[in-house]
Motif scaffolding. Sequence first.
Motif, short mmCIF file in Angstrom:
data_model
loop_
_atom_site.label_atom_id
_atom_site.label_comp_id
_atom_site.label_asym_id
_atom_site.label_seq_id
_atom_site.Cartn_x
_atom_site.Cartn_y
_atom_site.Cartn_z
N GLY A 1 -1.24 8.69 0.56
CA GLY A 1 -2.17 9.05 1.63
C GLY A 1 -1.76 8.45 2.96
O GLY A 1 -0.79 7.69 3.07
N THR A 2 -2.54 8.78 4.00
CA THR A 2 -2.29 8.23 5.34
C THR A 2 -2.62 6.74 5.36
O THR A 2 -3.65 6.32 4.83
N ILE A 3 -1.75 5.95 5.98
CA ILE A 3 -1.95 4.50 6.06
C ILE A 3 -1.88 4.09 7.52
O ILE A 3 -0.93 4.44 8.24
N VAL A 4 -2.89 3.33 7.96
CA VAL A 4 -2.93 2.83 9.34
C VAL A 4 -3.01 1.31 9.31
O VAL A 4 -3.87 0.74 8.63
N GLY A 5 -2.13 0.65 10.04
CA GLY A 5 -2.16 -0.81 10.15
C GLY A 5 -2.49 -1.21 11.58
O GLY A 5 -1.95 -0.64 12.53
N VAL A 6 -3.39 -2.19 11.74
CA VAL A 6 -3.84 -2.63 13.06
C VAL A 6 -3.68 -4.14 13.17
O VAL A 6 -4.05 -4.88 12.24
N ASP A 7 -3.17 -4.61 14.29
CA ASP A 7 -3.07 -6.06 14.51
C ASP A 7 -2.94 -6.34 16.00
O ASP A 7 -2.45 -5.50 16.77
N VAL B 1 0.83 -1.20 0.00
CA VAL B 1 0.00 0.00 0.00
C VAL B 1 0.86 1.25 0.00
O VAL B 1 0.59 2.22 -0.71
N ARG B 2 1.94 1.24 0.80
CA ARG B 2 2.83 2.40 0.86
C ARG B 2 3.42 2.73 -0.51
O ARG B 2 3.66 3.89 -0.84
N SER B 3 3.64 1.69 -1.33
CA SER B 3 4.21 1.90 -2.66
C SER B 3 3.17 2.40 -3.67
O SER B 3 3.52 2.86 -4.75
N LEU B 4 1.88 2.33 -3.29
CA LEU B 4 0.80 2.66 -4.23
C LEU B 4 0.09 3.97 -3.92
O LEU B 4 -0.61 4.50 -4.78
N SER C 1 -11.70 3.75 18.05
CA SER C 1 -11.62 5.16 18.39
C SER C 1 -10.21 5.70 18.16
O SER C 1 -10.02 6.83 17.68
N GLU C 2 -9.21 4.87 18.47
CA GLU C 2 -7.82 5.26 18.25
C GLU C 2 -7.54 5.45 16.75
O GLU C 2 -6.85 6.38 16.34
N ILE C 3 -8.13 4.56 15.94
CA ILE C 3 -7.97 4.69 14.48
C ILE C 3 -8.57 6.01 14.01
O ILE C 3 -7.98 6.74 13.21
N ARG C 4 -9.74 6.35 14.55
CA ARG C 4 -10.44 7.55 14.10
C ARG C 4 -9.76 8.85 14.54
O ARG C 4 -10.02 9.90 13.99
N GLY D 1 6.43 5.85 7.07
CA GLY D 1 5.24 6.41 6.44
C GLY D 1 3.95 5.70 6.79
O GLY D 1 2.91 5.96 6.18
N VAL D 2 3.99 4.79 7.77
CA VAL D 2 2.81 4.03 8.17
C VAL D 2 2.61 4.16 9.68
O VAL D 2 3.56 4.06 10.45
N VAL D 3 1.36 4.39 10.10
CA VAL D 3 1.02 4.43 11.53
C VAL D 3 0.52 3.04 11.91
O VAL D 3 -0.37 2.48 11.25
N THR D 4 1.07 2.46 12.97
CA THR D 4 0.64 1.13 13.39
C THR D 4 0.04 1.17 14.79
O THR D 4 0.48 1.94 15.64
#
Length: 199
Positions: A61-67, A55-58, A91-94, A76-79
């Motif tokens: 925009g803002t990217i959020v990963g959750v696991d 996704v970062r290569s495409l 709520s944290e994602i929002r 460049g990614v928020v985890t």
Amino acid sequence: SQWSRDPIYRSAKGEGYRSRAAYKLLEINSKFEIFRPTDTVVDLGAAPGSWLQVVRSLTEGTIVGVDLNPIPPLEGVVTITGDFTNPLVQSEIRKIVDLVSVVICDASPKISGKKCYDQARTIDLNEQALAFAKSILKQGGNFVVKTFQGELFNDFLKEVREHFYSVRVYHAQATRKGSTETYIIAKNYIHKRDEASTD
């Protein structure tokens, strides 16, 4: 090991991807054009992060990963470490993104080996991912979710079709042979408020 004999796994490692799953998303995007250059994206069940790398290569925009498991840092990614079905995590994602262009989900529950039970748990996870996507997607947004063929599959597919203009089922070539793993590719989200306003 079984992994070292897998040519797709070896190729992924050689290209710097964290897992072979990267090729599934590259394949899906090549066929269905899920991402645009400025899309904001949330990746559910993102560890170890190979889909985030794609996704970062495409998109810029803002990217959020959750696991549930920590995701190794990726520039460049928020985890977020947590359960995406938990309202506190949502709520944290929002706090990071309000509305997003794409929600993707490659998550699956721990497999017990009991086929019916495992499929029921998978569909439940899929339902949770769909509910979250409906709460955060922009009108016209896209949703990609991994699932497995089985007796509950068609009911879930029908539900997805109620919320998107275009819904396709796709079996990625990078999927291991014999697997019932499949992807639902849902494009052009129908925001219910927008739908109601056209009545």
